[in-house]
Write a protein that holds these residues in place. Structure first.
Motif, short mmCIF file in Angstrom:
data_model
loop_
_atom_site.label_atom_id
_atom_site.label_comp_id
_atom_site.label_asym_id
_atom_site.label_seq_id
_atom_site.Cartn_x
_atom_site.Cartn_y
_atom_site.Cartn_z
N SER A 220 -8.23 3.26 7.08
CA SER A 220 -8.36 4.58 7.68
C SER A 220 -7.04 5.00 8.33
N GLU A 221 -6.71 6.28 8.23
CA GLU A 221 -5.46 6.78 8.80
C GLU A 221 -5.53 6.97 10.30
N GLU A 222 -6.63 6.58 10.91
CA GLU A 222 -6.76 6.72 12.35
C GLU A 222 -5.63 5.97 13.05
N LEU A 223 -4.92 6.64 13.93
CA LEU A 223 -3.77 6.06 14.59
C LEU A 223 -4.21 5.22 15.79
N GLY A 224 -3.31 4.33 16.21
CA GLY A 224 -3.60 3.49 17.36
C GLY A 224 -4.39 2.25 17.02
N ILE A 225 -4.70 2.03 15.75
CA ILE A 225 -5.42 0.84 15.32
C ILE A 225 -4.41 -0.18 14.82
N PHE A 226 -4.39 -1.36 15.40
CA PHE A 226 -3.28 -2.29 15.20
C PHE A 226 -3.36 -3.13 13.93
N PRO A 227 -4.49 -3.78 13.60
CA PRO A 227 -4.41 -4.82 12.56
C PRO A 227 -3.96 -4.28 11.19
N SER A 228 -3.03 -5.02 10.58
CA SER A 228 -2.72 -4.79 9.18
C SER A 228 -3.83 -5.41 8.34
N THR A 229 -3.82 -5.14 7.06
CA THR A 229 -4.91 -5.61 6.20
C THR A 229 -4.35 -6.07 4.86
N LEU A 230 -4.88 -7.19 4.35
CA LEU A 230 -4.59 -7.64 3.00
C LEU A 230 -5.90 -7.65 2.22
N VAL A 231 -5.98 -6.81 1.20
CA VAL A 231 -7.19 -6.71 0.37
C VAL A 231 -6.93 -7.47 -0.92
N PHE B 70 0.86 -1.19 0.00
CA PHE B 70 0.00 0.00 0.00
C PHE B 70 0.89 1.24 0.00
N HIS B 71 0.39 2.35 -0.54
CA HIS B 71 1.22 3.54 -0.65
C HIS B 71 1.38 4.28 0.68
N LYS B 72 0.73 3.78 1.73
CA LYS B 72 0.91 4.34 3.07
C LYS B 72 1.40 3.25 4.01
N LYS B 73 2.21 3.66 4.99
CA LYS B 73 2.76 2.70 5.94
C LYS B 73 2.76 3.34 7.32
N TRP B 74 2.32 2.57 8.31
CA TRP B 74 2.28 3.06 9.68
C TRP B 74 3.55 2.64 10.40
N LYS B 75 4.19 3.59 11.07
CA LYS B 75 5.46 3.33 11.73
C LYS B 75 5.40 3.82 13.18
N GLY B 76 6.26 3.22 14.03
CA GLY B 76 6.38 3.69 15.40
C GLY B 76 5.61 2.84 16.38
N GLU B 77 5.88 3.06 17.67
CA GLU B 77 5.20 2.32 18.74
C GLU B 77 3.84 2.94 19.02
N GLU B 78 3.05 2.22 19.78
CA GLU B 78 1.72 2.70 20.12
C GLU B 78 1.80 4.03 20.85
N GLY B 79 1.01 4.97 20.42
CA GLY B 79 1.03 6.31 21.00
C GLY B 79 1.98 7.25 20.29
N GLU B 80 2.90 6.70 19.49
CA GLU B 80 3.86 7.52 18.75
C GLU B 80 3.85 7.16 17.27
N GLU B 81 2.68 6.72 16.79
CA GLU B 81 2.60 6.29 15.40
C GLU B 81 2.71 7.48 14.46
N ALA B 82 3.21 7.17 13.26
CA ALA B 82 3.26 8.17 12.18
C ALA B 82 2.94 7.46 10.88
N VAL B 83 2.27 8.18 9.96
CA VAL B 83 1.90 7.61 8.67
C VAL B 83 2.90 8.10 7.64
N GLU B 84 3.53 7.15 6.96
CA GLU B 84 4.48 7.48 5.89
C GLU B 84 3.79 7.25 4.55
N ASN B 85 3.73 8.29 3.73
CA ASN B 85 3.08 8.21 2.42
C ASN B 85 4.15 8.31 1.35
N VAL B 86 4.32 7.26 0.52
CA VAL B 86 5.36 7.27 -0.50
C VAL B 86 4.94 8.03 -1.75
#
Length: 773
Positions: free
Chosen positions: A744-755, A569-585
């Protein structure tokens, strides 16, 4: 308005004090630079559909701004490009040229030239000697036919005309081959190796021509000993640089390593930049053009390491993007097509173009035939070797400075270079339409799994390895995994450098870079995983323009007969819980995913990584510590969801995957589709390793949101599918309704997804699910 160059001020006091900024050096330079950049970029955009290299747009832009077009308006010429500003513009352009030729030398690896083989060497010699001899013969006629040229000595005129007709533009050829996806074909490899020989020989001949030229028309009256001393000094300079300076630069490059601090890093780069300018000064002092020193200094830099990469990253955008177009503009200001007057002059232009093309194409063609290359490939090699570019303009400008070429001859040779370069791409496309580099593989055996996994960089590797581990079990079937590193091909020289360091080993490109690069990290991670079981790993690097990247992916999928393509996916979630950041390539990579979904010859999965890995990315090569994953399948119904269940069949019963299947029961739906859904679900209902749940829901979207927030799964697998039109897609239409909710870009949500999307051309009249697996 006449100006004394010594009285020109740098900046004005402003329009409010009644001063015109265009009468001052710095504001005028800003206006000139802006106009040049706008013109060249606009022309590059217009010529892009014709797949022309950027150098064509820059040459044409320079000519349009000069006295051939806009400059015919004397008011415009005196306002924007007054004569007093010429030395300033040319000085800035020469700085850009100096550093660009350093980058060219930095990219040219002498060790690869020596390993290119006898065939490439023979083609290079023929491709340069035949047009040189024809140019030398033509020079006797041109000296008499062109007014004023008979005052130039025979030796100088023969050398400059011969070099102008025999040069092959190495960087421009690399760009053309990369655009046409020919660089790793037999033709492309041979052309690049021959062009490398040609490039080195061109610089030697240019240095010789400059040494002998003196002041052109006055060269016949100077002592021959001066030229001999210039040549001896030039040879001594090259020997000094390669024998003494090269080891010093290797030692300096080792100091500039990732372990060193930024202070040492900056000091090394500054020393190198100073070395470029000092080398240029030394060759100018000797009597050879300053750019020759910069080029030779570039040859002394170790190739392929961190230091060379840092130099290119720091310099190339500023030099090639800002300063180099100024050189093309200054060349265009000297090119006056109006000087070519009468039928006889235009006939000379046609004669020179014919001689240049005939010498290059026929010389290369016959020698290539003798080297047992096919007729069509030999002809294409001749056309490719006829490419001109920046080095051609350098030769012509030096010839004009040395008064070897007058204005008419200069304009004729500039148009010759432009015409031959413009002709290359359409001629190659018309003559040579190669089959893809890859032989189509035999269909897989009944129990073999083939997957094409695409990655943008090392950050995609951990989640992908964990997903493959969850899918694969050696007890059921062998796995063949094709890993493709997607790299954007841009106008930057480092992009071309990456392409040129590839060799034919699969489609479209396989990159063999030095250790420590991104590709090396990716390969190491997958190789470590591949040694754990019956997994066959095949690596490749697709280096392509983003607009055509999906073609490379789909071609490999079709030729390798894979079951599924997995895209990041063109977005990737990085960091520990509470310090997440979304990286958009970038949105361009999203468009690649969309095109693959539309044109893929097989099923496609888009992996949304929100931390689906048990180890940090830097430990991606150590997948043995992976813990079992909680995999949840959300089943709404339809072909895509049934395709997702095929993946569930692979995971069921695995030690590294705890599978949960949640089926949403709805009153609405097609009866035929429901029957197919029941058949597909039958095996999972009776499988004890799968936790099967059924939920009657009125709002599927709301229930999916609840499951996502429950954190009961490490990854959720869903079909792209379709929900009722009442459910609106908010952002990512290519993921379908459920996938859009889960991305959704909502932070703190854990599961990854395969569509997962099933191949669209597949016949809906599928057999039973047991027959599919």
């Amino acid at each position: 308005m006449q100006h004394n160059i010594s009285s020109i001020r740098t900046s004005s006091d402003g329009a409010w004090q009644g001063e015109n900024p265009l009468n001052y050096a710095f504001p005028l330079l800003i206006v000139q630079t802006t106009l040049v950049l706008f013109t060249s970029r606009f022309l590059a955009y217009l010529l892009k559909p014709l797949r022309q290299p950027k150098v064509v747009a820059e040459i044409v832009g320079g000519i349009l701004l000069g006295p051939s077009a806009l400059g015919r308006n004397k008011h415009f010429l005196n306002l924007v490009f007054p004569s007093w500003s010429t030395p300033i513009l040319e000085s800035v352009a020469s700085i850009g040229l100096l550093f660009f030729l350093f980058l060219v030398g930095l990219e040219l690896d002498l060790s690869t030239i020596s390993q290119s083989g006898r065939k490439a060497f023979s083609i290079a010699v023929a491709g340069m000697s035949v047009p040189f001899v024809l140019g030398a013969g033509l020079s006797f006629f041109l000296r008499k036919a062109v007014n004023g040229e008979d005052k130039v000595g025979y030796g100088q005129y023969i050398l400059f005309l011969g070099v102008a007709l025999s040069i092959t533009a190495f960087p421009v050829l690399a760009r053309i081959l990369a655009e046409l996806k020919l660089l790793t074909t037999h033709v492309g490899q041979t052309a690049m190796a021959a062009a490398a020989f040609n490039d080195v020989a061109a610089w030697i001949l240019l240095a010789l021509a400059v040494a002998l030229a003196g002041n052109g028309s006055g060269g016949a009256h100077k002592s021959p000993l001066i030229s001999i001393w210039v040549l001896i000094s030039g040879v001594a300079f090259v020997a000094f640089m390669l024998i003494l300076v090269r080891p010093m630069m290797s030692r300096l490059a080792r100091q500039c390593s990732p372990e060193q601090d930024n202070v040492i890093d900056e000091a090394c780069i500054c020393l190198t930049l100073v070395g470029v300018m000092l080398s240029g000064f030394m060759t100018d002092l000797i009597g050879i053009h300053a750019i020759f020193g910069a080029f030779v200094f570039g040859l002394t830099i170790p190739k392929g390491g961190e230091f060379a990469a840092k130099l290119i990253i720091r310099m190339e955008d500023f030099v090639a993007g800002l300063l180099l177009p100024l050189y093309f503009a200054s060349s265009g200001l000297k090119t006056d097509v109006a000087k070519i007057q009468g039928v006889e002059a235009w006939g000379l232009l046609a004669l020179i173009i014919s001689t240049a093309c005939a010498g290059k194409i026929l010389g290369t063609f016959f020698v290539a035939m003798l080297c047992m290359i096919s007729v069509r490939e030999s002809l294409v090699l001749g056309v490719l070797m006829n490419t001109k570019g920046l080095v051609e303009l350098i030769v012509l400008n030096i010839g004009r400075e040395k008064k070897v070429l007058n204005d008419e001859m200069f304009a004729i040779l500039v148009l010759m270079a432009l015409f031959t370069t413009f002709l290359t791409t359409p001629a190659v496309m018309a003559i040579y339409k190669p089959l893809r580099n890859l032989e189509r593989e035999l269909p897989p055996s009944e129990d073999e799994i083939r997957i094409l996994a695409c990655v943008h960089g090392p950050g995609n590797v951990p989640a992908l390895i964990n997903l493959i581990q969850s899918i694969y079990t050696s007890k059921k079937a062998p796995l063949k995994l094709y890993v493709m590193h997607l790299v954007e091909l841009t106008d930057r020289s480092s992009s071309i450098l990456m392409v040129r360091r590839t060799r034919k080993n699969g489609f479209p490109f396989v990159n063999h870079l030095r250790r420590g690069t991104k590709r090396d990290q990716i390969a190491a991670a997958f190789e470590a995983y591949g040694q754990l079981g019956r997994v066959t790993i095949r690596h490749s690097t697709a280096v392509s323009a983003l607009s055509a990247m999906h073609e490379d992916i789909c071609h490999v999928a079709e030729d390798r007969r894979v079951e599924m393509i997995i895209l990041p996916f063109h977005k990737k979630w990085k960091g520990e819980e509470g310090e997440e950041a979304v990286e958009n390539v970038g949105n361009s990579w999203r468009e690649i995913n969309q095109r693959v979904l539309e044109t893929a010859p097989c099923s496609v999965g888009v992996l949304i990584d929100r931390g689906f890995n048990s180890t940090p990315s830097e430990q991606a090569a150590e997948p043995t510590t992976t813990m079992p994953k909680r995999v949840g399948f959300l089943f709404v119904g339809g072909p895509d969801d049934r395709e997702a269940l095929r993946l569930g069949g692979r995971m069921a019963g695995q030690q590294l995957a705890h599978v949960t299947l949640v089926r949403f029961l709805q009153r609405e739906g097609n009866r035929r589709e429901k029957e197919l859904d029941e058949v597909a679900l039958e095996e999972f209902k009776s499988d004890e390793s799968v936790q099967y749940k059924e939920k009657v829901v009125s709002d599927v979207a709301e229930e999916v949101q609840r499951i996502r927030e429950s954190r009961e799964n490490d990854i959720l697998v869903v079909g792209k599918g379709q929900l009722p039109s009442s459910v609106e897609l908010t952002e990512h239409e290519e993921l379908g309704t459920v996938g859009d909710i889960l991305s959704s870009e909502e932070l703190g949500i854990f599961p990854s997804t395969l569509v997962i999307q099933r191949r669209r051309e597949t016949d809906e009249n599928e057999g039973t699910f047991s027959e599919m697996i």
